[in-house]
Design an enzyme around this catalytic site. Structure first.
Site, PDB file in Angstrom:
ATOM      1  N   PHE A 150       0.089 -55.992   5.054  1.00  0.00           N
ATOM      2  CA  PHE A 150      -1.217 -56.132   5.740  1.00  0.00           C
ATOM      3  C   PHE A 150      -2.710 -56.070   5.045  1.00  0.00           C
ATOM      4  O   PHE A 150      -3.534 -56.993   4.809  1.00  0.00           O
ATOM      5  CB  PHE A 150      -1.566 -55.643   6.805  1.00  0.00           C
ATOM      6  CG  PHE A 150      -1.978 -54.642   6.771  1.00  0.00           C
ATOM      7  CD1 PHE A 150      -2.956 -54.492   6.432  1.00  0.00           C
ATOM      8  CD2 PHE A 150      -1.546 -53.599   7.320  1.00  0.00           C
ATOM      9  CE1 PHE A 150      -3.864 -52.937   6.268  1.00  0.00           C
ATOM     10  CE2 PHE A 150      -1.877 -52.076   6.420  1.00  0.00           C
ATOM     11  CZ  PHE A 150      -3.239 -51.606   5.862  1.00  0.00           C
ATOM     12  N   LYS A 174       7.756 -63.887   4.945  1.00  0.00           N
ATOM     13  CA  LYS A 174       7.519 -63.787   5.784  1.00  0.00           C
ATOM     14  C   LYS A 174       6.856 -62.374   5.466  1.00  0.00           C
ATOM     15  O   LYS A 174       5.799 -61.843   5.511  1.00  0.00           O
ATOM     16  CB  LYS A 174       8.440 -62.632   6.450  1.00  0.00           C
ATOM     17  CG  LYS A 174       8.374 -62.571   7.943  1.00  0.00           C
ATOM     18  CD  LYS A 174       8.208 -61.804   8.277  1.00  0.00           C
ATOM     19  CE  LYS A 174       7.796 -59.744   8.448  1.00  0.00           C
ATOM     20  NZ  LYS A 174       6.183 -59.797   9.005  1.00  0.00           N
ATOM     21  N   GLU A 177       2.295 -59.706  10.218  1.00  0.00           N
ATOM     22  CA  GLU A 177       2.456 -60.274  11.731  1.00  0.00           C
ATOM     23  C   GLU A 177       1.081 -60.083  11.887  1.00  0.00           C
ATOM     24  O   GLU A 177       0.567 -60.437  12.795  1.00  0.00           O
ATOM     25  CB  GLU A 177       2.976 -59.975  12.292  1.00  0.00           C
ATOM     26  CG  GLU A 177       3.211 -58.595  12.834  1.00  0.00           C
ATOM     27  CD  GLU A 177       4.308 -57.242  11.951  1.00  0.00           C
ATOM     28  OE1 GLU A 177       4.421 -57.751  10.616  1.00  0.00           O
ATOM     29  OE2 GLU A 177       4.317 -56.341  12.124  1.00  0.00           O
ATOM     30  N   SER A 227       5.718 -50.186   3.561  1.00  0.00           N
ATOM     31  CA  SER A 227       5.588 -48.734   3.032  1.00  0.00           C
ATOM     32  C   SER A 227       7.234 -48.271   2.877  1.00  0.00           C
ATOM     33  O   SER A 227       8.204 -49.296   2.061  1.00  0.00           O
ATOM     34  CB  SER A 227       5.228 -48.343   4.552  1.00  0.00           C
ATOM     35  OG  SER A 227       6.202 -48.926   5.607  1.00  0.00           O
ATOM     36  N   CYS A 282      -3.147 -49.926  -1.837  1.00  0.00           N
ATOM     37  CA  CYS A 282      -1.918 -49.051  -2.484  1.00  0.00           C
ATOM     38  C   CYS A 282      -2.374 -47.987  -4.309  1.00  0.00           C
ATOM     39  O   CYS A 282      -1.341 -47.367  -3.618  1.00  0.00           O
ATOM     40  CB  CYS A 282      -0.651 -49.953  -2.766  1.00  0.00           C
ATOM     41  SG  CYS A 282      -0.751 -50.670  -3.968  1.00  0.00           S
TER      42      CYS A 282
HETATM   43  P1  NAD Z   1       4.768 -51.733   6.880  1.00  0.00           P
HETATM   44  O1  NAD Z   1       5.733 -51.402   5.733  1.00  0.00           O
HETATM   45  O2  NAD Z   1       4.457 -52.343   7.978  1.00  0.00           O
HETATM   46  O3  NAD Z   1       4.885 -53.630   6.441  1.00  0.00           O
HETATM   47  C1  NAD Z   1       5.255 -54.432   5.300  1.00  0.00           C
HETATM   48  C2  NAD Z   1       6.388 -55.313   5.833  1.00  0.00           C
HETATM   49  O4  NAD Z   1       8.093 -55.015   6.721  1.00  0.00           O
HETATM   50  C3  NAD Z   1       5.326 -56.302   6.916  1.00  0.00           C
HETATM   51  O5  NAD Z   1       5.685 -58.120   7.059  1.00  0.00           O
HETATM   52  C4  NAD Z   1       6.185 -56.465   8.763  1.00  0.00           C
HETATM   53  O6  NAD Z   1       6.546 -57.286   9.600  1.00  0.00           O
HETATM   54  C5  NAD Z   1       7.392 -55.765   7.997  1.00  0.00           C
HETATM   55  N1  NAD Z   1       8.210 -54.884   8.429  1.00  0.00           N
HETATM   56  C6  NAD Z   1       7.297 -53.567   9.345  1.00  0.00           C
HETATM   57  N2  NAD Z   1       8.264 -52.714   9.685  1.00  0.00           N
HETATM   58  C7  NAD Z   1      10.213 -53.286   9.274  1.00  0.00           C
HETATM   59  C8  NAD Z   1      11.231 -52.362   9.576  1.00  0.00           C
HETATM   60  N3  NAD Z   1      11.041 -51.442  10.698  1.00  0.00           N
HETATM   61  N4  NAD Z   1      12.239 -53.379   9.393  1.00  0.00           N
HETATM   62  C9  NAD Z   1      11.772 -54.519   8.155  1.00  0.00           C
HETATM   63  N5  NAD Z   1      10.218 -55.011   8.654  1.00  0.00           N
HETATM   64  C10 NAD Z   1       9.501 -54.375   8.910  1.00  0.00           C
HETATM   65  O7  NAD Z   1       3.544 -51.891   6.034  1.00  0.00           O
HETATM   66  P2  NAD Z   1       1.900 -52.370   5.894  1.00  0.00           P
HETATM   67  O8  NAD Z   1       1.458 -51.046   6.868  1.00  0.00           O
HETATM   68  O9  NAD Z   1       2.277 -53.997   5.874  1.00  0.00           O
HETATM   69  O10 NAD Z   1       1.127 -52.085   4.792  1.00  0.00           O
HETATM   70  C11 NAD Z   1       0.549 -50.807   3.968  1.00  0.00           C
HETATM   71  C12 NAD Z   1       2.185 -50.065   3.120  1.00  0.00           C
HETATM   72  O11 NAD Z   1       1.871 -50.968   2.045  1.00  0.00           O
HETATM   73  C13 NAD Z   1       1.465 -48.712   3.002  1.00  0.00           C
HETATM   74  O12 NAD Z   1       1.865 -48.138   2.334  1.00  0.00           O
HETATM   75  C14 NAD Z   1       1.041 -49.332   0.956  1.00  0.00           C
HETATM   76  O13 NAD Z   1       0.955 -47.993   0.078  1.00  0.00           O
HETATM   77  C15 NAD Z   1       2.099 -50.004   0.946  1.00  0.00           C
HETATM   78  N6  NAD Z   1       1.458 -51.307  -0.596  1.00  0.00           N
HETATM   79  C16 NAD Z   1       1.921 -50.907  -1.463  1.00  0.00           C
HETATM   80  C17 NAD Z   1       1.401 -51.775  -2.293  1.00  0.00           C
HETATM   81  C18 NAD Z   1       2.065 -51.528  -3.704  1.00  0.00           C
HETATM   82  O14 NAD Z   1       3.032 -52.408  -4.921  1.00  0.00           O
HETATM   83  N7  NAD Z   1       3.185 -50.679  -4.199  1.00  0.00           N
HETATM   84  C19 NAD Z   1       0.912 -52.655  -2.475  1.00  0.00           C
HETATM   85  C20 NAD Z   1       0.068 -53.040  -1.459  1.00  0.00           C
HETATM   86  C21 NAD Z   1       0.771 -52.139  -0.037  1.00  0.00           C
END
Ligand code: NAD
Length: 498
Positions: A150, A174, A177, A227, A282
């Site tokens: 997000f 994808k 959401e 994450s 991040c």
């Molecule tokens: P998230 O992991 O909750 O969601 C990321 C994506 O995965 C979304 O599209 C979501 O729908 C999907 N998703 C969520 N749960 C899932 C599951 N159980 N199985 C399969 N798909 C699933 O992350 P978020 O809260 O949207 O974003 C924040 C996180 O992203 C933080 O941890 C941040 O550090 C990380 N991030 C990392 C970078 C990087 O380059 N390392 C960059 C931006 C964000």
């Protein structure tokens, strides 16, 4: 009745037949902006089939033509960047200047993708043996998939599909959401740029949709940002299904402050890099490590942080916006409480902040902890809120040990005026992106985004030359042309020495 976010399927924007949807909510006002459909498996399969079909022609479109289409897309994004940023602000709560930065950093990757003719060059050696030449070519993989978080709804989708497409692949996105309106606006601009139908498809949903997508036999490569917990799941599941996977995941970024650093630069950069975007980056600095006497600057830091106010995206004096959701706010509030219970010194507590006009927003004010120890939850967990924790050590080596023992390795920075200290730090720190007097060292797209350890799973990183490797397969051709009338040698039954 709010509208349902369309799918981008086979070149058209269509309404999903989903039975389940998720509300897309403005995090400041709590108004529902749209309903996000959880795409049916049949629709996902259709998107993949259409992308497979589109790949057959797209892989043969000459590279300069692919570059030209990308240039057209890039110009349209530039022309409409403020509109995209406004949508982005509405659904993420980011203040407008920050939203514009999110869009711009994505556009820079599209600019990079416009260089595809140079980026995709293979290698050749003439006469590797008498009359024999060798060339290597980078060829596309097929249908690739991207799952995005997000916190950068413009930049991170743009990290992925422009480079994948420029390489000749087709792509299923994808997006998160929690904020799919921004990537959909980008998809509309993409459609106007004249690409053939089916090369990009956008579906929506959560875990169910992701799991269906990443295990589908036609998907060749998966790019994920999010994450660490989800990244580990996607990496395991994707590789179990024999796919190429890159996962850019969570972080805990330390800034080390030496006593010889420029005090005012340190304070200003610490404030901006910790609470900017409500700490939901991040590459945010979430841990400040004061070495020796620099710890005396804490009072000044607290003073500077207390002056930053959260607010609405278009409020002039707003330093940052609300957190993305009520659940994210509750999680961060829980960690702040845990920090206090575990004995850290809460110098500034933003838990009680509310906006006078939007009291239901997911607000948390700037929060500062001192005396944090490595065993505390606020040190061990990625907080992802406007919370800066600080620690005190006696030497640069002690700071290095701390960072190198932390499981994450996304970004770090050192503030100092000593070249020797800087070199020692950059050489010995086990983190993939290092800033020297630069708080958030995010490389521009001609480099790659190189998180290490639990901040990354895979081997080829996002954008830069590594993304070209990730989205292509190398083919090596060894060729020999016989001269007319050349003498035919006896069959050779051994490996030849050259
Ligand atoms: P998230 O992991 O909750 O969601 C990321 C994506 O995965 C979304 O599209 C979501 O729908 C999907 N998703 C969520 N749960 C899932 C599951 N159980 N199985 C399969 N798909 C699933 O992350 P978020 O809260 O949207 O974003 C924040 C996180 O992203 C933080 O941890 C941040 O550090 C990380 N991030 C990392 C970078 C990087 O380059 N390392 C960059 C931006 C964000």
């Amino acid at each position: 009745m709010t509208h349902s976010v369309p799918l981008y399927l086979d070149g058209e924007f269509v309404e999903s037949q989903a039975h389940r949807s998720i509300a897309n909510i403005n995090p400041a006002t709590q108004l529902t902006l749209a309903q996000v459909p959880c795409t049916t498996f049949e629709e996902i399969d259709r998107a993949i089939a259409s992308a497979e079909q589109a790949f057959k022609d797209w892989r043969d479109v000459p590279v300069p033509e692919r570059a030209r289409l990308m240039m057209n897309f890039c110009q349209r994004l530039k022309d409409q960047q403020d509109d995209i940023a406004e949508t982005l602000s509405q659904e993420t709560g980011k203040i407008f200047a920050d939203a514009k930065g999110d869009v711009w950093r994505g556009i820079e990757v599209v600019e990079h993708a416009c260089n595809i003719p140079s980026l995709i060059m293979g290698e050749t050696v003439e006469n590797v043996a008498r009359d024999i030449d060798t060339s290597s070519y980078l060829q596309p993989l097929g249908v690739c998939a991207g799952i995005t978080p997000f916190n950068f709804p413009a930049m991170i989708p743009l990290w992925m599909f422009p480079l994948a497409l420029a390489c000749g692949n087709t792509f299923i996105l994808k997006p998160s959401e929690q904020d799919p309106l921004t990537p959909m606006q980008i998809a509309e601009i993409f459609q106007q740029a004249g690409f053939p139908k089916g090369v990009l498809q956008v579906i929506h949903g959560d875990r169910e949709q992701v799991d269906h997508l990443i295990t589908h036999p036609a998907i060749k490569a998966i790019s994920f940002v999010g994450s660490a917990r989800v990244g580990q799941h996607i990496y395991r599941s994707g590789t179990d299904h024999l796919k190429r996977v890159q996962c850019m995941t969570g972080a805990k970024n330390h800034m080390v402050i030496m006593p010889d650093a420029d005090r005012q630069q340190v304070i200003s950069h610490l404030v901006g890099s910790s609470v900017g975007a409500a700490g939901q980056r991040c590459m945010a600095i979430s841990v400040a490590v004061f070495v020796g006497d620099s710890v005396q600057w804490l009072d000044e830091l607290k003073d500077a942080m207390s002056k930053v106010k959260p607010g609405l995206w278009n409020e002039e004096d707003a330093g940052f916006g609300p957190l993305i959701s009520g659940a994210a706010r509750q999680r961060v509030l829980g960690l702040i409480e845990q920090g206090k219970e575990e004995g850290a010194d809460c110098l500034l507590d933003g838990s009680g902040f509310t906006h006078p006009d939007y009291p239901d927003g997911n607000w948390i004010g700037p929060t500062l902890f001192a005396d944090v120890k490595p065993h505390m939850s606020i040190y061990k967990e990625e907080i992802f809120g406007p919370v800066l924790i600080t620690m005190h050590v006696d030497s640069l080596d002690e700071a290095l040990d701390l960072i190198n023992n932390n499981p994450y390795g996304n970004g770090t920075s050192l503030f100092t005026n000593s070249g020797g200290a800087a070199r020692h730090f950059q050489r010995n720190v086990l983190v993939g992106q290092v800033g020297i007097n630069v708080p958030i060292p995010v490389p521009l797209p001609f480099f790659s985004f190189t998180g290490w350890r639990q901040s990354f799973y895979g081997d080829q990183h996002a954008y830069g030359k590594q993304a070209i490797r990730f989205y292509t397969e190398t083919k090596t051709v060894i060729s020999r042309w016989f001269h007319h009338g050349e003498e035919v040698q006896r069959p050779n039954l051994t490996i030849q020495m050259r």
